[in-house]
Design a protein around this motif. Structure first.
Motif, PDB file in Angstrom:
ATOM      1  N   LEU A 193       2.658 -11.107   7.853  1.00  0.00           N
ATOM      2  CA  LEU A 193       2.405 -11.743   9.142  1.00  0.00           C
ATOM      3  C   LEU A 193       2.259 -10.694  10.245  1.00  0.00           C
ATOM      4  O   LEU A 193       1.416 -10.843  11.137  1.00  0.00           O
ATOM      5  CB  LEU A 193       3.528 -12.727   9.460  1.00  0.00           C
ATOM      6  CG  LEU A 193       3.168 -13.909  10.343  1.00  0.00           C
ATOM      7  CD1 LEU A 193       1.999 -14.706   9.802  1.00  0.00           C
ATOM      8  CD2 LEU A 193       4.371 -14.809  10.541  1.00  0.00           C
ATOM      9  N   ALA A 194       3.037  -9.625  10.171  1.00  0.00           N
ATOM     10  CA  ALA A 194       2.901  -8.536  11.148  1.00  0.00           C
ATOM     11  C   ALA A 194       1.514  -7.918  11.086  1.00  0.00           C
ATOM     12  O   ALA A 194       0.893  -7.655  12.122  1.00  0.00           O
ATOM     13  CB  ALA A 194       3.975  -7.470  10.904  1.00  0.00           C
ATOM     14  N   ALA A 195       1.015  -7.698   9.877  1.00  0.00           N
ATOM     15  CA  ALA A 195      -0.331  -7.126   9.728  1.00  0.00           C
ATOM     16  C   ALA A 195      -1.378  -8.066  10.312  1.00  0.00           C
ATOM     17  O   ALA A 195      -2.331  -7.621  10.953  1.00  0.00           O
ATOM     18  CB  ALA A 195      -0.622  -6.832   8.256  1.00  0.00           C
ATOM     19  N   LYS A 196      -1.199  -9.370  10.137  1.00  0.00           N
ATOM     20  CA  LYS A 196      -2.142 -10.346  10.677  1.00  0.00           C
ATOM     21  C   LYS A 196      -2.057 -10.432  12.198  1.00  0.00           C
ATOM     22  O   LYS A 196      -3.050 -10.715  12.859  1.00  0.00           O
ATOM     23  CB  LYS A 196      -1.903 -11.727  10.063  1.00  0.00           C
ATOM     24  CG  LYS A 196      -2.266 -11.806   8.587  1.00  0.00           C
ATOM     25  CD  LYS A 196      -2.059 -13.203   8.045  1.00  0.00           C
ATOM     26  CE  LYS A 196      -2.401 -13.317   6.579  1.00  0.00           C
ATOM     27  NZ  LYS A 196      -3.741 -12.928   6.211  1.00  0.00           N
ATOM     28  N   VAL A 234      -1.139  -5.029   5.032  1.00  0.00           N
ATOM     29  CA  VAL A 234       0.269  -5.130   4.674  1.00  0.00           C
ATOM     30  C   VAL A 234       0.793  -3.832   4.071  1.00  0.00           C
ATOM     31  O   VAL A 234       1.946  -3.454   4.316  1.00  0.00           O
ATOM     32  CB  VAL A 234       0.538  -6.345   3.767  1.00  0.00           C
ATOM     33  CG1 VAL A 234      -0.087  -6.171   2.408  1.00  0.00           C
ATOM     34  CG2 VAL A 234       2.043  -6.590   3.636  1.00  0.00           C
ATOM     35  N   ASP A 235      -0.014  -3.128   3.296  1.00  0.00           N
ATOM     36  CA  ASP A 235       0.456  -1.866   2.713  1.00  0.00           C
ATOM     37  C   ASP A 235       0.809  -0.843   3.791  1.00  0.00           C
ATOM     38  O   ASP A 235       1.710  -0.021   3.593  1.00  0.00           O
ATOM     39  CB  ASP A 235      -0.583  -1.289   1.753  1.00  0.00           C
ATOM     40  CG  ASP A 235      -0.630  -2.052   0.435  1.00  0.00           C
ATOM     41  OD1 ASP A 235       0.365  -2.731   0.100  1.00  0.00           O
ATOM     42  OD2 ASP A 235      -1.657  -1.976  -0.255  1.00  0.00           O
ATOM     43  N   ASP A 236       0.125  -0.887   4.932  1.00  0.00           N
ATOM     44  CA  ASP A 236       0.478  -0.002   6.048  1.00  0.00           C
ATOM     45  C   ASP A 236       1.859  -0.356   6.586  1.00  0.00           C
ATOM     46  O   ASP A 236       2.665   0.536   6.882  1.00  0.00           O
ATOM     47  CB  ASP A 236      -0.552  -0.104   7.184  1.00  0.00           C
ATOM     48  CG  ASP A 236      -1.932   0.358   6.779  1.00  0.00           C
ATOM     49  OD1 ASP A 236      -2.038   1.351   6.023  1.00  0.00           O
ATOM     50  OD2 ASP A 236      -2.921  -0.269   7.213  1.00  0.00           O
ATOM     51  N   ILE A 237       2.138  -1.639   6.696  1.00  0.00           N
ATOM     52  CA  ILE A 237       3.447  -2.089   7.192  1.00  0.00           C
ATOM     53  C   ILE A 237       4.538  -1.739   6.174  1.00  0.00           C
ATOM     54  O   ILE A 237       5.593  -1.221   6.525  1.00  0.00           O
ATOM     55  CB  ILE A 237       3.446  -3.610   7.471  1.00  0.00           C
ATOM     56  CG1 ILE A 237       2.328  -4.006   8.448  1.00  0.00           C
ATOM     57  CG2 ILE A 237       4.819  -4.075   7.963  1.00  0.00           C
ATOM     58  CD1 ILE A 237       2.440  -3.443   9.834  1.00  0.00           C
ATOM     59  N   LEU A 238       4.265  -1.996   4.903  1.00  0.00           N
ATOM     60  CA  LEU A 238       5.250  -1.701   3.855  1.00  0.00           C
ATOM     61  C   LEU A 238       5.524  -0.203   3.737  1.00  0.00           C
ATOM     62  O   LEU A 238       6.610   0.199   3.305  1.00  0.00           O
ATOM     63  CB  LEU A 238       4.779  -2.254   2.509  1.00  0.00           C
ATOM     64  CG  LEU A 238       4.696  -3.784   2.410  1.00  0.00           C
ATOM     65  CD1 LEU A 238       4.034  -4.195   1.100  1.00  0.00           C
ATOM     66  CD2 LEU A 238       6.058  -4.429   2.572  1.00  0.00           C
ATOM     67  N   GLY A 239       4.575   0.627   4.131  1.00  0.00           N
ATOM     68  CA  GLY A 239       4.731   2.074   4.049  1.00  0.00           C
ATOM     69  C   GLY A 239       5.397   2.704   5.259  1.00  0.00           C
ATOM     70  O   GLY A 239       5.595   3.921   5.297  1.00  0.00           O
ATOM     71  N   LEU A 240       5.780   1.896   6.240  1.00  0.00           N
ATOM     72  CA  LEU A 240       6.462   2.429   7.423  1.00  0.00           C
ATOM     73  C   LEU A 240       7.842   2.969   7.061  1.00  0.00           C
ATOM     74  O   LEU A 240       8.417   2.587   6.038  1.00  0.00           O
ATOM     75  CB  LEU A 240       6.625   1.329   8.482  1.00  0.00           C
ATOM     76  CG  LEU A 240       5.361   0.820   9.151  1.00  0.00           C
ATOM     77  CD1 LEU A 240       5.672  -0.414  10.004  1.00  0.00           C
ATOM     78  CD2 LEU A 240       4.727   1.910  10.006  1.00  0.00           C
ATOM     79  N   SER A 241       8.370   3.819   7.918  1.00  0.00           N
ATOM     80  CA  SER A 241       9.752   4.269   7.723  1.00  0.00           C
ATOM     81  C   SER A 241      10.660   3.046   7.771  1.00  0.00           C
ATOM     82  O   SER A 241      10.289   2.007   8.333  1.00  0.00           O
ATOM     83  CB  SER A 241      10.149   5.259   8.825  1.00  0.00           C
ATOM     84  OG  SER A 241      10.266   4.579  10.071  1.00  0.00           O
ATOM     85  N   GLY A 242      11.834   3.170   7.197  1.00  0.00           N
ATOM     86  CA  GLY A 242      12.766   2.047   7.168  1.00  0.00           C
ATOM     87  C   GLY A 242      13.073   1.496   8.544  1.00  0.00           C
ATOM     88  O   GLY A 242      13.062   0.279   8.756  1.00  0.00           O
TER      89      GLY A 242
END
Length: 104
Positions: A59-62, A70-78
């Motif tokens: 949803l953040a990616a959208k 979504v892979d950009d969001i999932l790849g963010l630092s914790g």
């Protein structure tokens, strides 16, 4: 619009994204359903998708004004990931508050 400054930028197509601007006004029911379907395809089995970090990342990616997936969001630092998903969670669950609580 919610602006989140990233502690570690996203490198994309030779550009650095240093902040994400989440525009929840552009989120429709169709986008929410599509995000839940995508989360399920990624293997998420959380009974209520609103509690799923995978769903929240999608949803953040959208919602992002920037061109991210979504892979950009999932790849963010914790810490960046938690800040982004908490912002999405606030968007989702503020709807559940009584009107008098929202005005406070």
């Amino acid at each position: 619009m919610n602006t989140i400054t990233l502690s570690k930028p996203i490198s994309k197509d030779g550009n650095e994204i240093t902040a994400l601007n989440l525009d929840f006004d552009k989120i429709t029911g169709n986008k929410i359903i599509a995000a839940e379907k995508e989360a399920r395809l990624l293997g998420d089995t959380t009974p209520d998708a609103c509690y799923s970090k995978t769903f929240q990342a999608i949803l953040a990616a959208k919602a992002a004004a920037e061109s991210v997936v979504v892979d950009d969001i999932l790849g963010l630092s914790g810490s960046d990931f938690i800040q982004i998903t908490n912002t999405v969670s606030n968007f989702l669950f503020n709807w559940a508050l009584p009107v008098s609580a929202q005005a406070s």
